[in-house]
Design an enzyme around this catalytic site. Structure first.
Site, PDB file in Angstrom:
ATOM      1  CG  ASP A 196      -1.830   1.160   1.314  1.00 51.67           C
ATOM      2  OD1 ASP A 196      -2.717   1.217   0.443  1.00 51.67           O
ATOM      3  OD2 ASP A 196      -1.681   2.017   2.201  1.00 51.67           O
ATOM      4  CD  GLU A 274      -1.893   2.473  -3.714  1.00 54.95           C
ATOM      5  OE1 GLU A 274      -2.830   3.184  -4.107  1.00 54.95           O
ATOM      6  OE2 GLU A 274      -1.458   2.535  -2.553  1.00 54.95           O
TER       7      GLU A 274
HETATM    8  C1  NOJ Z   1      -4.029   3.421  -0.818  1.00 51.01           C
HETATM    9  C2  NOJ Z   1      -5.255   2.579  -0.649  1.00 51.01           C
HETATM   10  O1  NOJ Z   1      -5.539   1.941  -1.850  1.00 51.01           O
HETATM   11  C3  NOJ Z   1      -6.352   3.518  -0.186  1.00 51.01           C
HETATM   12  O2  NOJ Z   1      -7.613   2.903  -0.213  1.00 51.01           O
HETATM   13  C4  NOJ Z   1      -5.986   3.990   1.196  1.00 51.01           C
HETATM   14  O3  NOJ Z   1      -6.944   4.923   1.624  1.00 51.01           O
HETATM   15  C5  NOJ Z   1      -4.606   4.643   1.197  1.00 51.01           C
HETATM   16  N1  NOJ Z   1      -3.632   3.910   0.463  1.00 51.01           N
HETATM   17  C6  NOJ Z   1      -4.096   4.780   2.617  1.00 51.01           C
HETATM   18  O4  NOJ Z   1      -3.747   3.526   3.118  1.00 51.01           O
END
Ligand code: NOJ
Length: 567
Positions: A196, A274
């Protein structure tokens, strides 16, 4: 499939656990619900699941605020349920990767509660504390990135919500504790992690101010209102100017190398970042296995020219690594508008959705699908702020009223556009009440889209050969049986055509030609030295007969046609 790792040939399917399947009838998805649907996923033809966070959490950010990295949220089930799910995934020949949130914890995590309990607490330095506030940094989900803690008279740093304090990764104890958690799930047998917000883990230690005077509400408004590519670029540049010192610091690459070393102690696991930055591949062997091609997902429209440029840019950067990097393509997830809505034009949405899938399944790289896209689920616009569950939408609404002085209606629109609720509504399993997600009479955590009653549901589409779901199943099967589509080289043809995307995918054993017509007008395959003379139809929507031999030069490609031929 020659020489590829499992995660290179796999098609991944993202499960958003809150919305996927409700096993105990409380209106919230859970692990027993997922287990009951594993046969559906195996039949659909996907190979691996990415599960969004399942950890104990106050759910302020739908699980991305983790309160315990080694558990399961009681709303979703138990650790035994998780083990059973993992086991049953593996029994069906599929894999499971889970989310790993390294940047921050929940403010209810015991680590943070301890850290905030006194300045002398041994975990004080596990988070980022300062006096002042230390600078003008902003939270991407709100106002100041610094939250005052009355108890200890200092501010803590949070890149996301204040309920998600950032860990201090410069403290080795943080790394040790988190790596223990990483091992916990790897030891259990999970097949890897989706990392993430990986770029946010470190901040510039000098903490320079951005001095732009901009608010996040203003930045987000500019992003939402950008009409042209130039507007969008300008909005992104402004965003980078504000947040530049809070993301993508050099040390994150050292951390990724350490994480990769840890993960490589286990057989066959994968790290998916990500991020879209190619730098996260390291030299191609020593950081992440792959990262998302977000620039593709962010194209305003899917056009032949835009996709070609995107491929040219991404593939040449990946090819330039010491060891060639493997791409990863997606068009939707739990943070983005639904593919069907995003890339539809209001008139040819079904045809465009078929092209979108045709694209991600035939481009070079690992495809990631998002639950519900296979039945054409669309965004739901909530018409009342009281229905919102995404705190980002709620914050946006309030900030638009307060900071931008917008009237309620305009603020609601900004919240609808910026909130992620629209793509997180429950999976539509049938035409029954609540879309078959939860029993009639139970209120699902977010409303089910009313179009579940009009054929946008699994049960109805499973019974129709012409449905989008049947098309997904057919195309997933075709991909699995076509080595060139999985592992082949990518060679673009007809490079100046604005509407028709044509490319070859080739392995030593098979060559496929893929043509996607993104326009409502017929297009023609132009003669080209690289264009094979003839091909046998593997799939041609809407009107080709499988197995037909086609002379390719001069062939007419129908409006919105996807044609896949084998040479
Ligand atoms: C990216 C995640 O995909 C999102 O849903 C989240 O709010 C943020 N990171 C914070 O963790």
């Amino acid at each position: 499939m020659t020489g590829l790792q499992w995660w290179q040939s796999a098609v991944f399917y993202q499960i958003y656990p809150r919305s996927f399947a409700d096993g105990n009838g409380d209106g919230i998805g859970d692990l027993p619900g997922i287990i009951a649907r594993l046969d559906y996923l195996a039949d659909l033809g996907i190979d691996a699941i990415w599960l969004s966070p399942h950890y104990p959490s106050p759910q302020f950010d739908c699980g991305y605020d983790v309160a315990d990295y080694s558990g399961v949220d009681p709303e979703y089930g138990t650790l035994d349920d998780f083990k059973q799910m993992l086991d049953e995934v593996h029994q069906r020949g599929m894999r499971l990767i889970i989310d790993l949130v390294l940047n921050h914890t929940s403010d209810q995590h015991s680590w943070f509660l301890e850290s905030a309990s006194s300045r002398e607490n041994p975990k004080r330095d596990w988070y980022i504390w300062g006096d002042g506030p230390p600078n003008d940094w902003l939270s991407t989900f709100g106002d100041s990135a610094w939250e005052y803690d009355e108890g200890t008279g200092q501010y803590y740093y949070h890149y996301f919500f204040k309920e998600q304090p950032d860990l201090n990764w410069r403290n080795p104890e943080v790394k040790a504790a988190m790596f223990d958690a990483v091992r916990f799930w790897l030891d259990m047998g999970v097949d890897g992690y989706r990392l993430d917000a990986i770029g946010t883990v470190y901040e510039d230690p000098a903490m320079p101010a951005h001095n732009t005077g901009l608010t996040v509400a203003e930045l987000r408004r500019r992003k939402e209102e950008a009409k042209t590519d130039a507007d969008r670029r300008a909005a992104r540049e402004l965003w980078d100017q504000v947040f530049g010192c809070q993301v993508n610091q050099p040390e994150v690459h050292d951390l990724m190398k350490e994480l990769r070393t840890l993960v490589d102690e286990y057989d066959d696991r994968v790290l998916v970042g990500e991020t879209s930055l190619i730098g996260f591949y390291g030299d191609g062997t020593d950081e992440l296995h792959t990262v998302f091609n977000f620039p593709l997902m962010r194209l305003e429209r899917l056009t032949a020219a835009g996709i070609r440029d995107n491929q040219q840019e991404r593939l040449s950067a990946l090819n330039a690594l010491a060891r060639v990097g493997w791409p990863c393509n997606t068009l939707g997830n739990h943070d983005a508008p639904r593919t069907f809505s995003r890339f539809g034009d209001g008139e040819n949405d079904d045809a465009l959705a078929r092209l979108s899938l045709g694209l991600v399944l035939t481009l070079r790289g690992t495809p990631f699908l998002y639950n519900g896209e296979e039945i054409g689920m669309i965004d739901l616009s909530l018409d009342d702020i009281s229905q919102f569950r995404d705190e980002l939408g709620i914050w946006l609404y309030n900030a638009a009223r307060r900071d931008l002085g917008l009237p309620a209606e305009a603020a609601l629109q900004l919240a609808i556009d910026g909130s992620r609720d629209r793509c997180r509504t429950p999976m539509q399993w049938s035409a029954d009440a609540n879309g078959g997600f939860c029993p009639s009479g139970v209120r699902p955590w977010l409303p089910v889209h009313p179009n579940h009653a009009d054929g946008v549901n699994v049960a109805d589409q499973l019974n129709h050969a012409g449905s989008l779901l049947s098309y997904y199943r057919a195309l997933l099967k075709l991909r699995r049986e076509s080595p060139a589509l999985v592992g082949g080289d990518y060679t673009p043809l007809q490079s100046d055509d604005p509407d028709l995307l044509v490319f070859l995918r080739a392995t030593p054993e098979q060559t496929c030609l893929v043509a996607l017509n993104f326009s409502g007008s017929a297009a023609v395959l132009e003669p080209d030295a690289a264009l094979p003379a003839a091909g046998r139809v593997l799939m041609g929507t809407p009107h080709r007969r499988e197995g037909d031999e086609l002379a390719l030069a001069g062939l007419t490609i129908a409006p919105f046609e996807l044609l896949i031929c084998e040479m």
